[in-house]
Design a protein around this motif. Structure first.
Motif, PDB file in Angstrom:
ATOM      1  N   LEU A  87      -2.183  18.483  -1.297  1.00 19.67           N
ATOM      2  CA  LEU A  87      -3.468  18.138  -0.694  1.00 19.67           C
ATOM      3  C   LEU A  87      -4.595  18.984  -1.281  1.00 19.67           C
ATOM      4  N   VAL A  88      -4.352  20.275  -1.413  1.00 16.80           N
ATOM      5  CA  VAL A  88      -5.371  21.149  -1.994  1.00 16.80           C
ATOM      6  C   VAL A  88      -5.674  20.721  -3.421  1.00 16.80           C
ATOM      7  N   TRP A  89      -4.630  20.418  -4.171  1.00 16.14           N
ATOM      8  CA  TRP A  89      -4.821  19.982  -5.554  1.00 16.14           C
ATOM      9  C   TRP A  89      -5.614  18.681  -5.626  1.00 16.14           C
ATOM     10  N   SER A  90      -5.290  17.732  -4.737  1.00 15.76           N
ATOM     11  CA  SER A  90      -5.988  16.446  -4.760  1.00 15.76           C
ATOM     12  C   SER A  90      -7.445  16.597  -4.355  1.00 15.76           C
ATOM     13  N   LEU A  91      -7.721  17.540  -3.444  1.00 12.95           N
ATOM     14  CA  LEU A  91      -9.096  17.736  -2.997  1.00 12.95           C
ATOM     15  C   LEU A  91      -9.926  18.536  -3.989  1.00 12.95           C
ATOM     16  N   MET A  92      -9.269  19.115  -4.994  1.00 13.18           N
ATOM     17  CA  MET A  92     -10.027  19.823  -6.013  1.00 13.18           C
ATOM     18  C   MET A  92     -10.855  18.852  -6.861  1.00 13.18           C
ATOM     19  N   ALA A  93     -10.449  17.586  -6.855  1.00  5.30           N
ATOM     20  CA  ALA A  93     -11.266  16.563  -7.514  1.00  5.30           C
ATOM     21  C   ALA A  93     -12.371  16.158  -6.541  1.00  5.30           C
ATOM     22  N   LYS A 110       0.815  -1.214   0.000  1.00 10.36           N
ATOM     23  CA  LYS A 110       0.000   0.000   0.000  1.00 10.36           C
ATOM     24  C   LYS A 110       0.849   1.264   0.000  1.00 10.36           C
ATOM     25  N   LEU A 111       2.125   1.141   0.413  1.00 11.15           N
ATOM     26  CA  LEU A 111       2.993   2.310   0.490  1.00 11.15           C
ATOM     27  C   LEU A 111       3.271   2.912  -0.883  1.00 11.15           C
ATOM     28  N   THR A 112       3.038   2.142  -1.923  1.00 10.42           N
ATOM     29  CA  THR A 112       3.234   2.667  -3.282  1.00 10.42           C
ATOM     30  C   THR A 112       2.004   3.405  -3.794  1.00 10.42           C
ATOM     31  N   ASP A 113       0.937   3.414  -3.001  1.00 14.17           N
ATOM     32  CA  ASP A 113      -0.312   4.065  -3.400  1.00 14.17           C
ATOM     33  C   ASP A 113      -0.316   5.505  -2.896  1.00 14.17           C
ATOM     34  N   ALA A 114      -0.450   6.463  -3.793  1.00 13.50           N
ATOM     35  CA  ALA A 114      -0.435   7.880  -3.412  1.00 13.50           C
ATOM     36  C   ALA A 114      -1.586   8.222  -2.475  1.00 13.50           C
ATOM     37  N   GLN A 115      -2.707   7.505  -2.608  1.00 11.14           N
ATOM     38  CA  GLN A 115      -3.869   7.789  -1.765  1.00 11.14           C
ATOM     39  C   GLN A 115      -3.558   7.550  -0.296  1.00 11.14           C
ATOM     40  N   VAL A 116      -2.709   6.566  -0.015  1.00  8.80           N
ATOM     41  CA  VAL A 116      -2.344   6.267   1.368  1.00  8.80           C
ATOM     42  C   VAL A 116      -1.590   7.438   1.981  1.00  8.80           C
TER      43      VAL A 116
END
Length: 596
Positions: free
Chosen positions: A496-502, A261-267
């Motif tokens: 984080l802001v960029w990811s939450l824009m989705a 899971k450490l390779t997953d950006a979402q984690v």
């Protein structure tokens, strides 16, 4: 100077307990365990502690030092960077809005605590309030019950509801008895009076604890900040002795940990978000609490104590939660992952269901919900204190001798504003506010805070301010903090802001929000952010001169007491009239708390 009523040592203890109570909140109890399970179990601890080191501790240290240096609340503190004073106003607006629904969460905990004084627990089986779809044998992935209540009377009408077979008693109790939940945001229904009374009780308790300021709240913190740990340890000891507890712990951080899971950006995103929100950075509360500190208090050491205690509490609470959920899975003969829920589902459905299966279940249930109540109470303390402190800073002559009236009035206003959240559609309003106000808005405020302190006010100047409080430090000491403040932490927040824009439209379970509800959510977020721009200030005089003035500290920016200003601020800032004294030099504190 010193206080004739309190010793500095007493206030030091109260400040540490207060800030720990502020950092440790409901997010530690019901959000962290779920995120750990969801993101690889024990593997999740690696990104979590990495984000704590590069983002959590540096920003917590920054906010604490910022507030302690000038002894002002989150609005007046921006005298350091006048162009960003709107950031302080926005922080107070966030705290005000969140305090409305956080009080409702306390009311939920109170109701369940009172309901636990029954044997057997009312949600332990399908009693008279349940319908034919209630089943003590849960069906995996059962859908959410959407119950409509008749407007003519208070009895539950099976003809006015949409159900899916196989709901557990605890799930139906939450929907049909506790919330009396309507079919959606558009169906407000009536006020749920048992929740309204619990809301009134919680508001009264908050007002009573804060009515005399530090004289009353400084004593309450000894109980509210420590009791949750007593309950967590009791539940942990009881949980690990149950059959199936090992299975639950292994799904939490044991042998089931998934390092891939450490390779997953979402984690990594979840780890950063949890660290950020659990420390309540960007709310204004950290600054407010630190503003009551002794000027020479070792805020550096305190920041480590509070942030590491917060992280440790999250891990400890996870063991207590999952050990009992593992026992529940053993009883139902189903995988642990099928009984794990997030947020309200974990606190008011899954865990109560698990507690009902224990011997002497009312005792464990009372302890659990009393723990949620005290944790939530700490959070509400901090919210009220932020609001009242800012009002005292803004109107010292008006409110200085009327603090009790100010506290009572604030709590009363928040109670009436919270009434829509205890209607039959109340849970939808709580979810809507949480998703739109207590989310990416805070990330924007924190990013502006870093830009203001490090890039406009000046990171090196800020470091000199801290050294006035702590003494001179070596260049090597500041190297790490410079790296975090100038580069690492801002980059993570931007991501984080960029990811939450989705942003995906929120819903409550399977119930979507109407278009007008989503529009209202965006309006709440915009209402907070509208306070940030300083366009009006820039335009009222020639642009270059005014912009330079707004980006330079005002004459009122300095340590609050003359004795602490030293040569730097006595010559550069304080040649004109002195500001009236508001706060004593001793380590005065207030009660605090925490959210998500």
């Amino acid at each position: 100077c010193s206080s004739p009523l309190f010793s500095p040592g007493t206030f030091k203890r109260e400040y540490i307990l207060s800030t720990i109570g502020y950092a440790v909140g409901l997010g530690n109890i019901w959000r962290f365990p779920y995120l750990a399970y969801k993101n690889g179990g024990g593997a999740f601890l690696i990104p979590y502690f990495v984000m704590l080191v590069v983002t959590g501790i540096p920003l917590f240290f920054m906010e604490s030092a910022f507030g302690q240096f000038c002894s002002q609340g989150p609005i007046n503190i921006w005298r350091a960077v006048p162009i960003l004073q709107g950031v302080g106003v926005a922080m107070v607006m966030v705290t005000l809005i969140v305090s409305i629904y956080y009080n409702v969460i306390i009311a939920y905990s109170l109701y369940y605590m009172f309901a636990s004084f029954q044997s057997p627990l009312p949600w332990s089986s399908c009693l008279s309030w349940a319908d034919s779809n209630c089943s003590i044998t849960p069906i995996v992935n059962s859908s959410v019950l959407v119950a409509n209540w008749t407007q003519e009377n208070t009895t539950f009408s099976s003809s006015n509801m949409t159900t899916v077979p196989g709901q557990s008693p605890s799930e139906q109790y939450w929907d049909c008895v506790a919330l009396q939940r309507s079919s959606g945001l558009g169906e407000t229904g009536r006020v749920v009076w048992h929740l309204a009374l619990c809301l009134l009780l919680s508001s009264t308790l908050v007002a009573a604890a804060l009515i005399r300021g530090i004289k009353s709240s400084g004593k309450v913190v000894y109980f509210t900040a420590t009791f949750p740990y007593v309950v967590i340890v009791i539940l942990l000891v009881r949980g690990v002795t149950l059959e199936g507890a090992r299975d639950g712990i292994e799904f939490y951080i044991g042998s089931q940990s998934n390092l891939t899971k450490l390779t997953d950006a979402q984690v990594w995103k979840d780890a950063a978000t949890q660290t950020f929100y659990s420390l309540s950075i960007g709310w204004g509360g950290v600054m407010t609490l630190a503003s009551y500190n002794n000027f020479h208090n070792n805020v550096f050491k305190d920041s480590f104590v509070v942030t590491l205690t917060n992280a440790g509490t999250s891990v400890l609470a996870g063991f207590a939660i999952f050990s009992i959920l593992g026992h529940m899975a053993q009883i139902y003969k189903m995988p642990v992952e099928e009984v794990v829920k997030e947020g309200f589902g974990l606190a008011f459905i899954a865990y109560p269901d698990a507690l009902s299966k224990l011997p002497i279940s009312p005792l464990w249930s009372i302890l659990f919900f009393f723990m949620l109540f005290t944790v939530g109470l700490d959070s509400q303390f901090a919210g009220i204190e932020v609001i009242t402190t800012c009002l005292l800073d803004a109107f010292p002559k008006t409110f200085k001798t009327k603090r009790a009236l100010l506290t009572i009035t604030t709590c009363a206003i928040l109670y009436f504003l919270g009434l829509p959240c205890v209607t039959q559609a109340g849970i939808y309003w709580v979810t809507l506010i949480d998703q739109y106000v207590a989310s990416w808005v805070l990330l924007i405020l924190a990013l502006l805070e870093i830009i203001g302190v490090c890039y406009i006010y000046g990171g090196n100047r800020f470091i000199k301010d801290i050294e006035m409080m702590l003494g001179n430090k070596s260049f090597t000491f500041w190297l790490w903090w410079r790296a975090c403040w100038f580069f690492i932490s801002p980059c993570i927040i931007v991501i984080l802001v960029w990811s939450l824009m989705a942003f995906t439209p929120p819903s409550y379970g399977t119930v979507p929000f109407p278009a007008w509800g989503l529009a209202l959510g965006w309006c709440m977020a915009v209402l907070v952010l509208l306070w940030i721009p300083a366009i009006k200030k820039i335009l009222i005089s020639p642009f270059p001169q005014r912009l330079k003035s707004l980006c330079s500290p005002s004459e009122e920016w300095h340590p609050y007491l003359d004795v602490h200003r030293g040569e730097r601020y006595s010559e550069e800032r304080c040649r004109h009239k002195k500001s009236p004294k508001r706060r004593p030099e001793v380590n005065v504190t207030v009660i605090s708390s925490s959210w998500l």
